[in-house]
Design a protein around this motif. Structure first.
Motif, PDB file in Angstrom:
ATOM      1  N   GLN A 169       0.507  -1.218  -0.145  1.00 25.43           N
ATOM      2  CA  GLN A 169      -0.417  -0.354   0.032  1.00 25.43           C
ATOM      3  C   GLN A 169       1.215   1.057  -0.133  1.00 25.43           C
ATOM      4  O   GLN A 169       0.361   2.434  -0.252  1.00 25.43           O
ATOM      5  CB  GLN A 169      -0.599   0.112   1.053  1.00 25.43           C
ATOM      6  CG  GLN A 169      -2.015  -0.332   1.094  1.00 25.43           C
ATOM      7  CD  GLN A 169      -1.498  -2.729   1.958  1.00 25.43           C
ATOM      8  OE1 GLN A 169      -0.302  -2.562   1.835  1.00 25.43           O
ATOM      9  NE2 GLN A 169      -2.140  -2.856   2.624  1.00 25.43           N
ATOM     10  N   GLN A 173       0.654   4.292  -3.602  1.00 28.28           N
ATOM     11  CA  GLN A 173       0.616   5.679  -2.751  1.00 28.28           C
ATOM     12  C   GLN A 173       1.979   6.285  -3.184  1.00 28.28           C
ATOM     13  O   GLN A 173       1.247   7.282  -3.979  1.00 28.28           O
ATOM     14  CB  GLN A 173       0.452   6.120  -1.414  1.00 28.28           C
ATOM     15  CG  GLN A 173      -0.112   7.147  -1.113  1.00 28.28           C
ATOM     16  CD  GLN A 173      -1.003   7.912  -1.530  1.00 28.28           C
ATOM     17  OE1 GLN A 173      -2.348   7.007  -1.808  1.00 28.28           O
ATOM     18  NE2 GLN A 173      -0.794   9.042  -2.467  1.00 28.28           N
ATOM     19  N   HIS A 176       1.776   6.595  -6.891  1.00 29.06           N
ATOM     20  CA  HIS A 176       0.249   7.492  -7.251  1.00 29.06           C
ATOM     21  C   HIS A 176       0.733   8.836  -7.185  1.00 29.06           C
ATOM     22  O   HIS A 176       0.348  10.206  -7.855  1.00 29.06           O
ATOM     23  CB  HIS A 176      -1.111   7.298  -6.845  1.00 29.06           C
ATOM     24  CG  HIS A 176      -2.241   8.137  -6.805  1.00 29.06           C
ATOM     25  ND1 HIS A 176      -2.442   8.172  -7.375  1.00 29.06           N
ATOM     26  CD2 HIS A 176      -2.923   9.239  -6.019  1.00 29.06           C
ATOM     27  CE1 HIS A 176      -3.792   9.799  -7.868  1.00 29.06           C
ATOM     28  NE2 HIS A 176      -4.309   9.721  -6.372  1.00 29.06           N
ATOM     29  N   GLN A 221      -5.726  -0.041  -6.988  1.00 27.58           N
ATOM     30  CA  GLN A 221      -6.571   1.593  -5.934  1.00 27.58           C
ATOM     31  C   GLN A 221      -7.898   1.960  -6.712  1.00 27.58           C
ATOM     32  O   GLN A 221      -9.029   2.184  -5.874  1.00 27.58           O
ATOM     33  CB  GLN A 221      -5.929   2.346  -5.893  1.00 27.58           C
ATOM     34  CG  GLN A 221      -3.753   1.852  -5.591  1.00 27.58           C
ATOM     35  CD  GLN A 221      -3.839   2.170  -4.471  1.00 27.58           C
ATOM     36  OE1 GLN A 221      -4.398   2.203  -3.685  1.00 27.58           O
ATOM     37  NE2 GLN A 221      -3.202  -0.295  -4.085  1.00 27.58           N
TER      38      GLN A 221
END
Length: 450
Positions: A169, A173, A176, A221
């Protein structure tokens, strides 16, 4: 310093009775297990089938994992600040650490809102004093799927405690965040929906698999405000004002698992320097690239030599606390093997390696002018070199398809968008680690007082 690797497999005979028969059983277990994951390279492809992912797990104490992450966090901050200063310095400062002259304009490109490294990997020698930095794979690291996915899968399947929970995760992130920063940096702003391309050599399983792993993490996601795709490097075209796919679609953000030192040499069939043309698109803000240009400076091993020289001079660039961290974590590293008086800078063994070397090529370990070990491959002999103090690596004995093997260990810690993340271990029968070094999964000890 020896450590113990505990095999996390099906019930097996008493280790004291292990022999060739057990090695055959181990081979069958290992291949059956890793064959369950066809997108992973548990066995190396090529002219001969070769074991890569070990069917076992190394127990690593909690405090060792914490120390690796703390070292990575501290070093990332120090090294990124130094690399930023070099970006803003004159061309000579970059040339002095071996940056190829065609890449100098690219290195000056600032993308301040983008993390300096979306995903990078520190390599450490674990010593009695804790982790000591070997190098920072900042621009195009591999070993990603191994630590962010397969290590956890092994721990789940064999009831072990994974040191890397939540790291997937964290990485998603970071990807992104880097893309969003890249899109905001472009001039003019891209049309919606923007196009993000993940690219590598399509025919190389590890490189393509790593790149598609990034993309799949992101896609999982959901609800992304941009389009993503994988494109082989041969499916991209550089025009005067855009990077395009062969299908004619523009590319706004490019993640490339392809080294910049190779890119600057790329030529089209007609002799056009397409690599430099792509880098010029970045300079003109028509293309955002991940990892950004500063990562190419951070990848340079001479940056560690500069860091050490500034520490010896007690430069005011760093605080007293930071000088303490450099002393604690950084192995003495120099740009020459002799000092100004012509005397050796090392009394004991040291390692000679190219500033942009990869995969264990063109490396020599020297002790009192005697060559201890030299790379089998020598692709980077012409590059600028650094000279780094050699420290003895921890060792263990692994069960492999060829029986028990004594191996040396290198500890790794990723940083994602500046935050320390997944930790893991590579193992090698040789002192110089190359592409054939093992992936050795790790776990926390079953019984440990935290």
């Amino acid at each position: 310093m020896a450590v113990e690797a505990r095999v996390a497999d099906s019930p097996h005979p008493d280790p004291r009775t292990r022999g060739q028969h057990f090695a055959e059983d181990y081979r069958n277990w290992r291949r059956a297990y890793y064959n369950r994951f066809p997108s992973f390279w548990g066995t190396l492809p090529g002219s001969k089938v070769e074991e890569y992912a070990v069917y076992g797990a190394l127990e690593v104490p909690h405090n060792h994992v914490q120390a690796l992450r703390l070292a990575s966090s501290r070093l990332y901050g120090i090294m990124t600040r130094l690399a930023t200063l070099l970006q803003q310095a004159d061309d000579q400062a970059l040339m002095d650490i071996g940056i190829p002259s065609p890449a100098i304009p690219y290195c000056h490109i600032l993308m301040p809102a983008m993390p300096a490294v979306m995903c990078g990997r520190f390599e450490f020698a674990w010593t009695a004093q804790g982790p000591r930095l070997i190098e920072f794979n900042a621009e195009t690291p591999t070993f990603v799927m191994e630590l962010f996915h397969m290590n956890g899968q092994v721990c789940i399947d064999f009831g072990l405690e994974d040191p890397n929970p939540q790291c997937q995760q964290q990485l998603a992130q970071a990807i992104h965040t880097s893309i969003q920063a890249g899109l905001a940096w472009l001039e003019p702003p891209p049309q919606s929906p923007a196009s993000v391309v993940f690219s590598a050599y399509a025919g190389r399983k590890e490189e393509r698999g790593t790149t598609e792993f990034y993309r799949n993490l992101l896609e999982n996601q959901g609800n992304l405000p941009y389009r993503t795709s994988f494109q082989g490097l041969d499916k991209l075209r550089v025009t005067r004002d855009r990077l395009m796919t062969v299908a004619g679609d523009p590319v706004d953000v490019l993640y490339k698992l392809y080294p910049t030192e190779h890119l600057i040499e790329d030529m089209a069939a007609d002799g056009t320097p397409v690599g430099l043309a792509l880098m010029d698109l970045v300079r003109r803000r028509r293309l955002a690239i991940i990892n950004p240009p500063i990562a190419f400076i951070l990848q340079n091993k001479a940056l560690v030599a500069l860091l050490w020289a500034l520490h010896l001079a007690q430069s005011e660039i760093f605080s007293a606390e930071e000088h303490g961290w450099i002393e604690q974590y950084v192995l003495p590293t120099y740009l020459e093997a002799l000092d100004a008086q012509g005397k050796p800078v090392f009394n004991g063994p040291y390692i000679v390696k190219p500033v942009y070397g990869r995969e264990g090529s063109s490396i020599t370990i020297v002790d009192q002018r005697r060559v201890v070990e030299h790379s089998e491959l020598n692709f980077y002999d012409e590059q600028f070199k650094v000279y780094q103090q050699y420290v003895t690596l921890p060792t263990t004995t692994l069960q492999t398809e060829h029986g028990q093997q004594d191996v040396s260990l290198v500890h790794n810690c990723f940083v994602t968008a500046g935050q320390p993340s997944a930790v893991g271990v590579r193992a090698s029968r040789k002192l110089i680690f190359d592409d054939n070094a093992y992936f050795l999964p790790i776990c926390y000890p079953h019984r440990e007082n935290i």
